[in-house]
Design an enzyme around this catalytic site. Sequence first.
Site, short mmCIF file in Angstrom:
data_model
loop_
_atom_site.label_atom_id
_atom_site.label_comp_id
_atom_site.label_asym_id
_atom_site.label_seq_id
_atom_site.Cartn_x
_atom_site.Cartn_y
_atom_site.Cartn_z
N SER A 256 94.79 -44.05 41.40
CA SER A 256 95.13 -42.64 41.52
C SER A 256 95.34 -42.27 42.97
O SER A 256 94.78 -42.89 43.88
CB SER A 256 94.01 -41.78 40.95
OG SER A 256 92.85 -41.95 41.75
N LYS A 257 96.15 -41.24 43.16
CA LYS A 257 96.47 -40.87 44.55
C LYS A 257 95.28 -40.25 45.26
O LYS A 257 95.28 -40.16 46.48
CB LYS A 257 97.69 -39.96 44.59
CG LYS A 257 97.55 -38.63 43.92
CD LYS A 257 98.85 -37.84 44.12
CE LYS A 257 98.78 -36.48 43.47
NZ LYS A 257 100.04 -35.74 43.59
N ARG A 258 94.29 -39.82 44.51
CA ARG A 258 93.09 -39.29 45.16
C ARG A 258 92.33 -40.40 45.89
O ARG A 258 91.67 -40.17 46.88
CB ARG A 258 92.14 -38.64 44.13
CG ARG A 258 92.49 -37.24 43.64
CD ARG A 258 92.95 -36.31 44.74
NE ARG A 258 91.98 -36.13 45.81
CZ ARG A 258 91.32 -35.00 46.04
NH1 ARG A 258 91.48 -33.98 45.25
NH2 ARG A 258 90.49 -34.91 47.05
#
Length: 484
Positions: A256-258
């Site tokens: 995930s981009k987080r």
Amino acid sequence: MDHKREVRVRIAPSPTGDPHVGLAYITLFNYVFAKKYQGKLILRIEDTDRQRFSPSSQTKIIEALNWLGLDWDEGPDKGGPYGPYVQSARFDIYKKYADQLVADGKAYPCFCTPERLEKMRAAQKDQHEHGGYDRHCRGLSPEEVAKEKAKGSLFVIRMMTPTQGMVSFRDEIRGQIDIAATQIDDQVLLKSDGFPTYHLANVVDDHLMAITHVIRAEEWISSTPKHVLLYEAFGWEKPQFIHMPILRNADRSKISKRKNPVSLNYYRRKGVLPQAMLNFLGLMGWSFSATCETFSLTEMIEKFTWNDIHLGGPVFDVTKLGRINFHYLQKMGEDAFVKHMRNEVFSDSYLKKIHPLVIDRMDLFEDFVDRFSFFFNGALKLDLAELLPKGINPVDFISFIEKLCLRVDMLELWKKDAIETELKALLTELGWKAKDFYMPIRLMTTGRKDSPPLVETLEALGKEIVRFRLFDALSQVKTDLAIS
RNA sequence: GUCCCCAUCGUCUAGCCCGGCCCAGGACAUCGCCUUUUCACGGCGACGACGGGGGUUCGAAUCCCCCUGGGGACGCCA
């Protein structure tokens, strides 16, 4: 595996943001498989989600895949005998097939409101039930349907799924997978705006485009029975299914981009060579040999078999990527090196972009590298002590960086005015003094107090690198605070 | 909660399908030594894994079962 038919595989990205490493990963394996059997790779844009649709995304996806050198045979930019290759342009097709299912008694209109569905889900959660649509509208009589339609009520078309028995399919690398019909709910096929959901559009298009092998990520396994049911409802031959493992964050959750930079443009900007990227991705879940880890695309195609796929979800840890890139750098040669420096690192377009920002801030050219290195760097060394403005408490400061990151993420159009608006909105929300707000941003994104005007600088740097530096700063600040 | 998928060094993996050659091989990372007027590169070495328990078998990392752990899905998102 049966290859009597011409192999036709597809990649089906949805244009909702920056081109993702996951897309590159799945594209690589589709590409390699297609080439191995002299088949065709199709690019199909799945833009049926009108809420999340982003107009610039398709171009970015195509550019990113071109950069990697993964080429397709049919697609929106290339045409082909099975077009159009953008789902929004196929709007009427899905409607037709949905209607056909309704006529055949295999699908039905549903008038449930989002509010009712939400309530239903909440109740299911309370009672620890397995979830899924409760088939409230399944038993509606033709009269009731007509009445609702006459009222102008919004409705969707749902698939009528069996209530008992087993739905089975074969995954080419996992074997047989059986899922009880009770686990499958009456999936929405056509939304109230008339657009199809993934399930309908995907099955219809895969069939019409004569796709023989569906190679996609593992997260699709649990929807595959729905697709199988659709193929059967239409009386169509099913493709073969292959579910690749999904890339993971360091904590093993789905990438995930987080938790990871996932934009391909980020890695490109960082100076990763496309061959290195492909080589690295090829090592995720697959191996070339027991002792050799660097290989070209051609070599991968030669040696590739599904049998060698390792199903454990690989952690996308780029430490090794650096080393692989080093390997390709060594092989580059003088001319290629110069070309790369000119075209990628010091490209005309980038230099022109920063020209107005630097030109009145240098006396001699020798000042350039010293003062503006942050235009070319990746990570920055931050002086955490000077980052926190006086009078701002650390907890608020962290929350500020988090909000900033979020806004950067959401910002689709990376242009001066849009960035400025976004920053001003956040400043107003916080109610801080301008200096306490802009200086930390400046420090986090350029590493210095004396950068050119902030917003223009951010625009020139590009979203990927700004985003990365902010997230990097966030984690540094958090760690720093946890220690002290 | 329900269902599904998965399980070898910190990470990527080889070996597993077709049990013995595996007191488990490689790579990255880390550490050390050598080379070197520096730093790298390079060379050599160290550290480091079959999640647990039951079977089957003369023999199991490899086959079977259970447990545990991790992940995914359960959207008018894809």
